[in-house]
Scaffold this motif. Structure first.
Motif, PDB file in Angstrom:
ATOM      1  N   GLN A   8      -2.690  51.374   6.797  1.00 55.07           N
ATOM      2  CA  GLN A   8      -3.896  52.188   6.719  1.00 55.07           C
ATOM      3  C   GLN A   8      -5.008  51.345   6.095  1.00 55.07           C
ATOM      4  N   ASP A   9      -6.240  51.831   6.182  1.00 55.13           N
ATOM      5  CA  ASP A   9      -7.390  51.076   5.677  1.00 55.13           C
ATOM      6  C   ASP A   9      -7.242  50.643   4.221  1.00 55.13           C
ATOM      7  N   ASP A  10      -6.629  51.471   3.394  1.00 52.68           N
ATOM      8  CA  ASP A  10      -6.502  51.144   1.963  1.00 52.68           C
ATOM      9  C   ASP A  10      -5.274  50.303   1.630  1.00 52.68           C
ATOM     10  N   ARG A  22      -7.962  44.528   1.157  1.00 52.21           N
ATOM     11  CA  ARG A  22      -7.747  45.815   1.818  1.00 52.21           C
ATOM     12  C   ARG A  22      -7.829  45.609   3.325  1.00 52.21           C
ATOM     13  N   ALA A  24      -9.117  47.435   5.528  1.00 52.24           N
ATOM     14  CA  ALA A  24     -10.457  47.768   6.002  1.00 52.24           C
ATOM     15  C   ALA A  24     -11.446  46.620   5.791  1.00 52.24           C
ATOM     16  N   ASP A  25     -11.123  45.694   4.893  1.00 52.53           N
ATOM     17  CA  ASP A  25     -12.014  44.571   4.601  1.00 52.53           C
ATOM     18  C   ASP A  25     -11.663  43.303   5.370  1.00 52.53           C
ATOM     19  N   TYR A  55      -1.654  48.572  13.159  1.00 57.80           N
ATOM     20  CA  TYR A  55      -2.976  48.862  12.586  1.00 57.80           C
ATOM     21  C   TYR A  55      -4.066  48.416  13.571  1.00 57.80           C
ATOM     22  N   ASN A  59      -6.695  50.875  15.687  1.00 66.91           N
ATOM     23  CA  ASN A  59      -8.115  50.739  15.370  1.00 66.91           C
ATOM     24  C   ASN A  59      -8.859  49.887  16.389  1.00 66.91           C
TER      25      ASN A  59
END
Length: 72
Positions: A8-10, A22, A24-25, A55, A59
């Motif tokens: 997940q993003d986190d 992370r 997401a980063d 992931y 996404n």
């Protein structure tokens, strides 16, 4: 945590140039590179590599990967 779940993003990237960042980063260009060079062989694996590949798959629109590039 189910080992078949995608990151997940986190969640924290477990390896590579962006280890400890992370998800997401992690830059899109790195995710695209990973998909093109590594992910297809890991998509069904119950390893961090498999979770990473899933992931990217989940996404793909936000990352900018065309559906034609997602052929496994």
């Amino acid at each position: 945590m189910n080992l078949l779940d995608a990151f997940q993003d986190d969640d924290i990237c477990p390896f590579g140039k962006h280890k400890d960042e992370r998800m997401a980063d992690v830059p899109d260009h790195y995710l695209k590179w990973y998909w093109e060079n590594c992910a297809r062989q890991h998509i069904h694996a119950t390893t961090p590599n498999g979770r990473f590949a899933r992931y990217i798959f989940n996404n793909r629109g936000a990352i900018g990967i065309d559906a034609s590039e997602m052929i496994l």
